[in-house]
Motif scaffolding. Structure first.
Motif, short mmCIF file in Angstrom:
data_model
loop_
_atom_site.label_atom_id
_atom_site.label_comp_id
_atom_site.label_asym_id
_atom_site.label_seq_id
_atom_site.Cartn_x
_atom_site.Cartn_y
_atom_site.Cartn_z
N UNK A 1 0.85 -1.19 0.00
CA UNK A 1 0.00 0.00 0.00
C UNK A 1 0.89 1.25 0.00
N UNK A 2 0.26 2.38 -0.13
CA UNK A 2 0.99 3.65 -0.23
C UNK A 2 1.95 3.84 0.94
N UNK A 3 1.50 3.56 2.15
CA UNK A 3 2.36 3.73 3.33
C UNK A 3 3.60 2.84 3.23
N UNK A 4 3.42 1.64 2.67
CA UNK A 4 4.56 0.72 2.51
C UNK A 4 5.56 1.28 1.51
N UNK A 5 5.05 1.80 0.39
CA UNK A 5 5.93 2.34 -0.64
C UNK A 5 6.67 3.58 -0.14
N UNK A 6 5.99 4.42 0.62
CA UNK A 6 6.66 5.60 1.18
C UNK A 6 7.78 5.18 2.14
N UNK A 7 7.51 4.16 2.97
CA UNK A 7 8.53 3.70 3.91
C UNK A 7 9.71 3.08 3.16
N UNK A 8 9.43 2.30 2.15
CA UNK A 8 10.50 1.69 1.34
C UNK A 8 11.34 2.78 0.70
N UNK A 9 10.70 3.84 0.24
CA UNK A 9 11.42 4.98 -0.35
C UNK A 9 12.39 5.58 0.67
N UNK A 10 11.93 5.76 1.90
CA UNK A 10 12.81 6.31 2.95
C UNK A 10 13.97 5.36 3.23
#
Length: 144
Positions: A55-64
């Motif tokens: 989900x979006x939260x997962x992708x944002x965390x992976x980006x960080x």
């Protein structure tokens, strides 16, 4: 590496691991590794068949995580940061200290690289000028 923007629209059911890899710019192997290494702050959803759904939260965390790693943060430090995030509120000062220390280290490495790049720029300019003038002598010719 792609930037995961807040306005990025994902299907409500999330995306597959292959789609997550494409959207984040990391490999499927890396996504699985992040999960095994304890770097992911929320459990990755699974389909009834057991396939990962991001989900979006997962992708944002992976980006960080990817950006921290790309700037040289050790996996153990990223894991510590993830642990602090997972623990919830009350440890923001420790999170900040961890990020500030990494920021300072990254800035120091960047300054060192800029110094090296300045010297390389100087050498490139010297070679260009000498070659444009038709005189390449004295440009680091080895002595027999």
């Amino acid at each position: 590496m792609l930037e995961i923007k807040p306005e990025t629209v994902l299907p409500a059911e999330g995306v597959t691991i292959a789609e997550a890899a494409e959207r984040t710019g990391v490999s499927v192997h890396t996504l699985r590794y992040y999960e095994r290494a304890g770097l992911v702050v929320t459990p990755i959803d699974r389909t009834p068949g057991g396939r990962r759904r991001y989900h979006h939260r997962d992708l944002r965390w992976i980006d960080i995580c990817t950006r921290l790693r790309a700037t040289g943060m050790p996996i153990r430090s990223i894991r510590r940061y993830a642990e602090l995030v997972m623990a919830g509120t009350g440890n923001e000062a420790e999170r900040l200290a961890l990020l500030e220390a990494h920021q300072a280290e990254t800035a120091a490495r960047l300054a060192e690289l800029r110094t090296h790049l300045d010297r390389i720029d100087h050498k490139v300019a010297t070679y260009r000028a000498r070659l444009a003038e038709g005189r390449a002598e004295g440009l680091w010719t080895p002595n027999p």
